[in-house]
Scaffold this motif. Structure first.
Motif, PDB file in Angstrom:
ATOM      1  N   PHE A   1       0.836  -1.188   0.000  1.00 12.53           N
ATOM      2  CA  PHE A   1       0.000   0.000   0.000  1.00 12.53           C
ATOM      3  C   PHE A   1       0.872   1.239   0.000  1.00 12.53           C
ATOM      4  CE2 PHE A   1      -2.533  -3.330   2.009  1.00 12.53           C
ATOM      5  CZ  PHE A   1      -3.651  -3.297   1.185  1.00 12.53           C
ATOM      6  N   GLU A   2       0.346   2.260  -0.621  1.00 12.83           N
ATOM      7  CA  GLU A   2       1.074   3.520  -0.658  1.00 12.83           C
ATOM      8  C   GLU A   2       0.478   4.487   0.355  1.00 12.83           C
ATOM      9  OE1 GLU A   2       2.895   4.759  -4.730  1.00 12.83           O
ATOM     10  OE2 GLU A   2       0.843   4.187  -5.052  1.00 12.83           O
ATOM     11  N   PHE A   3       1.348   5.237   0.944  1.00 12.46           N
ATOM     12  CA  PHE A   3       0.914   6.235   1.903  1.00 12.46           C
ATOM     13  C   PHE A   3       1.564   7.570   1.578  1.00 12.46           C
ATOM     14  CE2 PHE A   3       0.386   2.213   3.999  1.00 12.46           C
ATOM     15  CZ  PHE A   3      -0.834   2.350   4.650  1.00 12.46           C
ATOM     16  N   ARG A   4       0.865   8.624   1.925  1.00  9.01           N
ATOM     17  CA  ARG A   4       1.406   9.958   1.736  1.00  9.01           C
ATOM     18  C   ARG A   4       1.441  10.669   3.074  1.00  9.01           C
ATOM     19  NH1 ARG A   4      -2.070  12.142  -1.875  1.00  9.01           N
ATOM     20  NH2 ARG A   4      -3.345  12.843  -0.180  1.00  9.01           N
TER      21      ARG A   4
ATOM     22  N   THR B   1       1.223  13.546   5.545  1.00  7.50           N
ATOM     23  CA  THR B   1       0.477  14.801   5.540  1.00  7.50           C
ATOM     24  C   THR B   1       1.351  15.964   5.991  1.00  7.50           C
ATOM     25  OG1 THR B   1      -0.325  14.419   7.790  1.00  7.50           O
ATOM     26  CG2 THR B   1      -1.693  13.608   5.981  1.00  7.50           C
ATOM     27  N   GLU B   2       2.506  15.664   6.517  1.00 10.29           N
ATOM     28  CA  GLU B   2       3.395  16.713   6.998  1.00 10.29           C
ATOM     29  C   GLU B   2       4.316  17.224   5.894  1.00 10.29           C
ATOM     30  OE1 GLU B   2       3.422  18.226   9.991  1.00 10.29           O
ATOM     31  OE2 GLU B   2       1.614  17.073  10.454  1.00 10.29           O
ATOM     32  N   CYS B   3       5.028  16.292   5.248  1.00  6.85           N
ATOM     33  CA  CYS B   3       6.012  16.716   4.256  1.00  6.85           C
ATOM     34  C   CYS B   3       5.619  16.307   2.835  1.00  6.85           C
ATOM     35  CB  CYS B   3       7.399  16.168   4.597  1.00  6.85           C
ATOM     36  SG  CYS B   3       7.556  14.375   4.382  1.00  6.85           S
ATOM     37  N   GLY B   4       4.526  15.544   2.707  1.00  8.24           N
ATOM     38  CA  GLY B   4       4.038  15.205   1.381  1.00  8.24           C
ATOM     39  C   GLY B   4       4.757  14.046   0.717  1.00  8.24           C
ATOM     40  N   ASP B   5       5.652  13.422   1.430  1.00  7.33           N
ATOM     41  CA  ASP B   5       6.383  12.296   0.861  1.00  7.33           C
ATOM     42  C   ASP B   5       5.446  11.103   0.667  1.00  7.33           C
ATOM     43  OD1 ASP B   5       8.940  11.106   0.064  1.00  7.33           O
ATOM     44  OD2 ASP B   5       8.568   9.758   1.738  1.00  7.33           O
ATOM     45  N   VAL B   6       5.589  10.445  -0.472  1.00  8.88           N
ATOM     46  CA  VAL B   6       4.794   9.244  -0.757  1.00  8.88           C
ATOM     47  C   VAL B   6       5.709   8.035  -0.718  1.00  8.88           C
ATOM     48  CG1 VAL B   6       3.353   8.061  -2.464  1.00  8.88           C
ATOM     49  CG2 VAL B   6       3.159  10.543  -2.164  1.00  8.88           C
ATOM     50  N   PHE B   7       5.289   7.025   0.010  1.00  8.70           N
ATOM     51  CA  PHE B   7       6.114   5.827   0.114  1.00  8.70           C
ATOM     52  C   PHE B   7       5.224   4.597   0.125  1.00  8.70           C
ATOM     53  CE2 PHE B   7       5.246   4.829   4.579  1.00  8.70           C
ATOM     54  CZ  PHE B   7       4.741   6.047   5.025  1.00  8.70           C
ATOM     55  N   GLU B   8       5.832   3.482  -0.172  1.00 10.16           N
ATOM     56  CA  GLU B   8       5.104   2.222  -0.181  1.00 10.16           C
ATOM     57  C   GLU B   8       5.391   1.437   1.084  1.00 10.16           C
ATOM     58  OE1 GLU B   8       6.391   0.233  -3.674  1.00 10.16           O
ATOM     59  OE2 GLU B   8       5.002   1.314  -4.973  1.00 10.16           O
ATOM     60  N   LYS B   9       4.377   0.732   1.531  1.00 12.38           N
ATOM     61  CA  LYS B   9       4.549  -0.099   2.714  1.00 12.38           C
ATOM     62  C   LYS B   9       4.076  -1.508   2.405  1.00 12.38           C
ATOM     63  CE  LYS B   9       5.464  -0.902   7.040  1.00 12.38           C
ATOM     64  NZ  LYS B   9       6.811  -0.730   7.612  1.00 12.38           N
ATOM     65  N   LEU B  10       4.930  -2.440   2.652  1.00 18.59           N
ATOM     66  CA  LEU B  10       4.600  -3.846   2.417  1.00 18.59           C
ATOM     67  C   LEU B  10       4.010  -4.457   3.678  1.00 18.59           C
ATOM     68  CD1 LEU B  10       4.921  -6.288   0.439  1.00 18.59           C
ATOM     69  CD2 LEU B  10       7.095  -6.712   1.566  1.00 18.59           C
TER      70      LEU B  10
ATOM     71  N   THR C   1       1.297  10.840  10.749  1.00 17.02           N
ATOM     72  CA  THR C   1       0.037  11.306  10.171  1.00 17.02           C
ATOM     73  C   THR C   1       0.093  11.079   8.675  1.00 17.02           C
ATOM     74  OG1 THR C   1       0.924  13.551  10.059  1.00 17.02           O
ATOM     75  CG2 THR C   1      -0.422  13.000  11.960  1.00 17.02           C
ATOM     76  N   LEU C   2      -0.559   9.995   8.238  1.00 18.21           N
ATOM     77  CA  LEU C   2      -0.438   9.555   6.860  1.00 18.21           C
ATOM     78  C   LEU C   2      -1.807   9.403   6.208  1.00 18.21           C
ATOM     79  CD1 LEU C   2       2.108   6.717   7.575  1.00 18.21           C
ATOM     80  CD2 LEU C   2       2.657   9.018   6.813  1.00 18.21           C
ATOM     81  N   ASP C   3      -1.848   9.711   4.929  1.00 19.32           N
ATOM     82  CA  ASP C   3      -3.022   9.402   4.124  1.00 19.32           C
ATOM     83  C   ASP C   3      -2.709   8.166   3.292  1.00 19.32           C
ATOM     84  OD1 ASP C   3      -4.668  11.453   4.930  1.00 19.32           O
ATOM     85  OD2 ASP C   3      -3.866  12.835   3.431  1.00 19.32           O
ATOM     86  N   ARG C   4      -3.686   7.307   3.178  1.00 16.88           N
ATOM     87  CA  ARG C   4      -3.461   6.138   2.334  1.00 16.88           C
ATOM     88  C   ARG C   4      -3.725   6.496   0.867  1.00 16.88           C
ATOM     89  NH1 ARG C   4      -6.515   1.228   4.349  1.00 16.88           N
ATOM     90  NH2 ARG C   4      -4.864   1.253   5.870  1.00 16.88           N
TER      91      ARG C   4
END
Ligand code: ZN
Length: 81
Positions: free
Chosen positions: A4-7, A9-18, A37-40
């Motif tokens: 799943f990818e998360f973004r 909310t603080e710095c806008g970085d998008v990363f994937e989580k397995l 604090t992350l958005d999926r």
């Protein structure tokens, strides 16, 4: 294994989580700033990849939200906190 990818909310970085099925203590935080604090972010490709053989599939439900935007709910099967 579902990815799943998360973004952040603080710095806008998008990363994937397995998500590994046997690990129910997944740590979710931004690799850049460390905040939690992350958005999926839903990735259709990763969603398909996550449908492993014999495993329960994440259930993606599309619905309409206020303002005409589409939003999704994702139910991740398996161990829950
Ligand atoms: Zn961040």
């Amino acid at each position: 294994m579902p990815i799943f990818e998360f973004r952040c909310t603080e710095c806008g970085d998008v990363f994937e989580k397995l998500f590994v099925g046997s690990d129910d203590s997944v740590e979710l935080k931004c690799p850049q700033c460390g905040c939690e604090t992350l958005d999926r972010v839903l990735s259709q490709t990763n969603y398909v990849m996550g449908a492993g053989p014999g495993g329960a599939k994440p259930k993606l439900t599309e619905k309409s939200c206020a303002g005409g935007n589409k939003c999704f709910t994702l139910d991740i099967p398996g161990p829950s906190k």
